[in-house]
Enzyme design. Structure first.
Site, mmCIF file in Angstrom:
data_model
loop_
_atom_site.group_PDB
_atom_site.id
_atom_site.type_symbol
_atom_site.label_atom_id
_atom_site.label_comp_id
_atom_site.label_asym_id
_atom_site.label_seq_id
_atom_site.Cartn_x
_atom_site.Cartn_y
_atom_site.Cartn_z
ATOM 1 N N HIS A 28 8.540 3.503 -3.784
ATOM 2 C CA HIS A 28 7.833 3.854 -2.547
ATOM 3 C C HIS A 28 6.426 3.298 -2.598
ATOM 4 O O HIS A 28 5.874 3.001 -3.668
ATOM 5 C CB HIS A 28 7.803 5.378 -2.348
ATOM 6 C CG HIS A 28 6.797 6.097 -3.214
ATOM 7 N ND1 HIS A 28 5.511 6.344 -2.826
ATOM 8 C CD2 HIS A 28 6.907 6.604 -4.467
ATOM 9 C CE1 HIS A 28 4.863 6.997 -3.783
ATOM 10 N NE2 HIS A 28 5.688 7.162 -4.791
ATOM 11 N N CYS A 29 5.858 3.115 -1.408
ATOM 12 C CA CYS A 29 4.454 2.736 -1.297
ATOM 13 C C CYS A 29 3.747 3.864 -0.560
ATOM 14 O O CYS A 29 4.152 5.018 -0.680
ATOM 15 C CB CYS A 29 4.302 1.400 -0.587
ATOM 16 S SG CYS A 29 5.132 1.337 1.006
ATOM 17 N N MET A 30 2.707 3.560 0.206
ATOM 18 C CA MET A 30 1.941 4.633 0.831
ATOM 19 C C MET A 30 2.713 5.371 1.918
ATOM 20 O O MET A 30 2.548 6.565 2.111
ATOM 21 C CB MET A 30 0.650 4.071 1.426
ATOM 22 C CG MET A 30 -0.409 3.756 0.394
ATOM 23 S SD MET A 30 -2.006 3.522 1.162
ATOM 24 C CE MET A 30 -2.308 5.153 1.841
#
Length: 579
Positions: A28-30
């Site tokens: 995942h990222c932000m």
């Protein structure tokens, strides 16, 4: 969101992406859950979009489900745990989705018309299903796959692929940049007020510790991204920040610790990857553990000290000088252009080139003056969405989408409004850019007049950027300038969209009262259905025979660009708030 709700969200997502056996990686990222998918035909995109927690979906090198900041960090571990539990028990056996994982309506729609095909007439002059020649599901699936492959190949240019890899280096650093940036802001506030003098040095250490070693993290991630040994990338980048380089002379000048910054670290780590790969071609396996890392650090280190640090330092200094000069002498025009073109830049994937520039400015000046200007694009988007809401009082579907997506839009999460409202409608996307241009022009003008507004970190936007705002004036002045810039973006986006965002025929089609005789796209759709979109800038009054367009776009946050099919106006479930 409670732990049980996070687990429930993960459990709802898993069968819709084909089950654990169809997931090859979880990250995942932000704002997005990024999944490696073995067979995309198993993914039930319509059902995914209909989930209340899902803000949008994006297909790129990974399959990305937009959940919003905060939520994604809590859902990802639960999803990864479910995948780990079911990986061996749920092998991929065929192109059919797991039984019971979709609603009957979704299953019927997916069987009759795979993604990329038309399921029903949506505009004037469209033929009814009964007059459409019969086509097998396999033929439709092949057509959809071909269209998707062509679009993806157009996007996979060498420049864009390289920029994506650069973004992959910096995006994992954003949480630390945000945390340290906010701590730095608190420290500055306490210093200005003269409060808690014994705590201020501790906060300064917390805020500056990561930034002083930022080059090391960049080197580590660079080597990891480009196929080298990460720790060797970090080792050669550490040379740049080592205090002892002050005793070395290169090009007739004394080097200074940190000279070249992240740009030097990036170049040094890229060189280290190439040296390491070269060594592994000829070094015997028995000696590899000794010779390869030694030569990698030695050769790359010498080039870094006696070449890259000086060259990268000159480039970094030029970037800072150019940004300062541009905003000091042409801030209003520069801000207008940057604020207005940022969303199109995102769609083209070119915004990723700005990430190293932002980071370099933060290293040099303590903040990047470009980010608040670019954030005005989101303000124009919010203003445009509010105007659409008022212009279409009878279209419950669009209004419901806007109401659910606006909170996220105010906080800088723009995917729901872009994918669900402005881009598919066409004209409102352009007027949203106009709103961003005026907001950016205002902030740029203030920079030109001497009130610089910057951000101590990259990533957040909208109201979420307030804790990170910093400038050359008092914090109150800086905050007021940024707030006024947002207000200008909201108002300009609203007015441009309200008066110029719709043709008369668009209003007649989209604003018709719901009823059995109303056009399909003007009725309130049930949750999970998608009316017909139009491409950006397309006036439906000049294209009455359009039956179903697909607007292709890119994601807009700091996570990087990706193609997605942006359906026109989803129901409330497909664009819920990130809050």
């Amino acid at each position: 969101m409670s732990e049980d709700k996070n687990r429930a969200t993960a459990a709802a997502l898993l069968p819709l992406v084909g089950g654990a056996g169809n997931v090859t990686s979880v990250d995942h990222c932000m704002t997005r859950l990024r999944l490696g998918i073995r067979d995309l035909s198993l993914v039930q995109e319509e059902a995914l979009r209909a989930l209340p927690a899902v803000l949008g979906v994006v297909e790129d090198d990974t399959y990305q489900i937009v959940l919003g900041p905060g939520t994604v960090a809590r859902v990802t571990p639960e999803f990864a745990r479910l995948v780990a539990e079911g990986h061996a028990e749920q092998p991929v056996t065929g192109p059919t989705a797991p039984a019971g994982s979709a609603t009957p309506e979704t299953a019927i729609r997916e069987t009759a018309a795979p993604e990329g095909t038309d399921t029903e007439p949506t505009g004037p002059g469209a033929t009814t299903p009964s007059t459409t020649p019969a086509t097998t599901a396999d033929e439709l699936a092949a057509q959809g796959a071909a269209l998707k492959a062509r679009q993806k190949s157009r996007n996979a240019t060498p420049v864009k692929l390289f920029l994506r890899r650069i973004a992959n280096i910096f995006v994992p650093l954003i949480p630390a940049l945000i945390g340290c940036g906010i701590v730095a802001g608190i420290n500055g506030l306490l210093t200005n007020l003269g409060w808690l003098p014994s705590v201020v040095p501790a906060l300064a250490a917390m805020a500056s510790g990561f930034m002083s070693l930022l080059a090391v993290f960049v080197g580590y991630n660079t080597a990891k991204e480009f196929g080298g040994t990460p720790i060797l990338g970090g080792a050669v980048a550490a040379i740049i920040v080592f205090p002892g380089v002050a005793n070395i002379t290169a090009f007739g000048q004394k080097l200074s610790p940190g000279q070249g910054g992240v740009l030097g670290a990036l170049a040094a780590a890229l060189l280290a990857v190439q040296v390491e790969k070269w060594c592994r071609k000829w070094v015997p396996e028995a000696l590899d553990v000794l010779v390869t890392p030694t030569l990698t650090v030695l050769l790359t280190g010498l080039v870094t000290i006696f070449g890259l640090m000086y060259a990268a330092g000159e480039v970094a200094a030029s970037i800072g000088t150019a940004a300062t000069w541009l905003l000091a002498h042409g801030g209003a025009l520069a801000g207008f252009v940057l604020g207005g073109l940022f969303l199109p830049l995102v769609m083209l994937g070119l915004h990723q080139a700005l990430i190293p520039i932002h980071t370099t400015l933060i290293e040099q000046q303590g903040y990047t003056v470009l980010l608040p200007i670019l954030a005005m694009a989101g303000a124009g988007q919010v203003g445009a969405a509010i105007a659409v809401y008022f212009r279409l009082p009878h279209n419950r579907s669009i209004r419901t989408t806007i109401k659910s997506a606006l909170p996220a839009g105010f906080l800088g999460v723009g995917e729901p409004l872009i994918y669900g409202v402005s881009l598919p409608l066409g004209r409102p996307f352009i007027t949203a850019c106009i709103g961003g241009a005026f907001g950016g022009g205002f902030v740029g003008l203030c920079n030109q007049l001497g009130d610089a507004v910057g951000s101590t970190a990259i990533g957040p936007s909208g109201w979420a950027l307030f804790p990170l705002v910093k400038g050359n004036q008092s914090i109150t002045t800086t905050l007021v300038v940024y707030a006024l810039g947002l207000a200008v973006g909201y108002v300009a986006g609203f007015l441009a969209t309200y008066f110029f965002g719709f043709s008369k025929q668009m209003l007649a089609e989209l604003n018709a009262p719901a009823g059995p005789d109303a056009p399909l796209h003007a009725r309130a759709e049930p949750t999970g259905t998608d009316p017909a979109p139009t491409s950006p800038g397309t006036d439906r009054a000049h294209d009455p025979d359009r039956t179903h367009d697909t607007a292709r776009t890119h994601d807009t946050d700091a996570d990087g660009p990706a193609d997605t099919s942006a359906t026109a106006v989803t129901a409330s479930g497909s664009a819920s708030s990130a809050l």
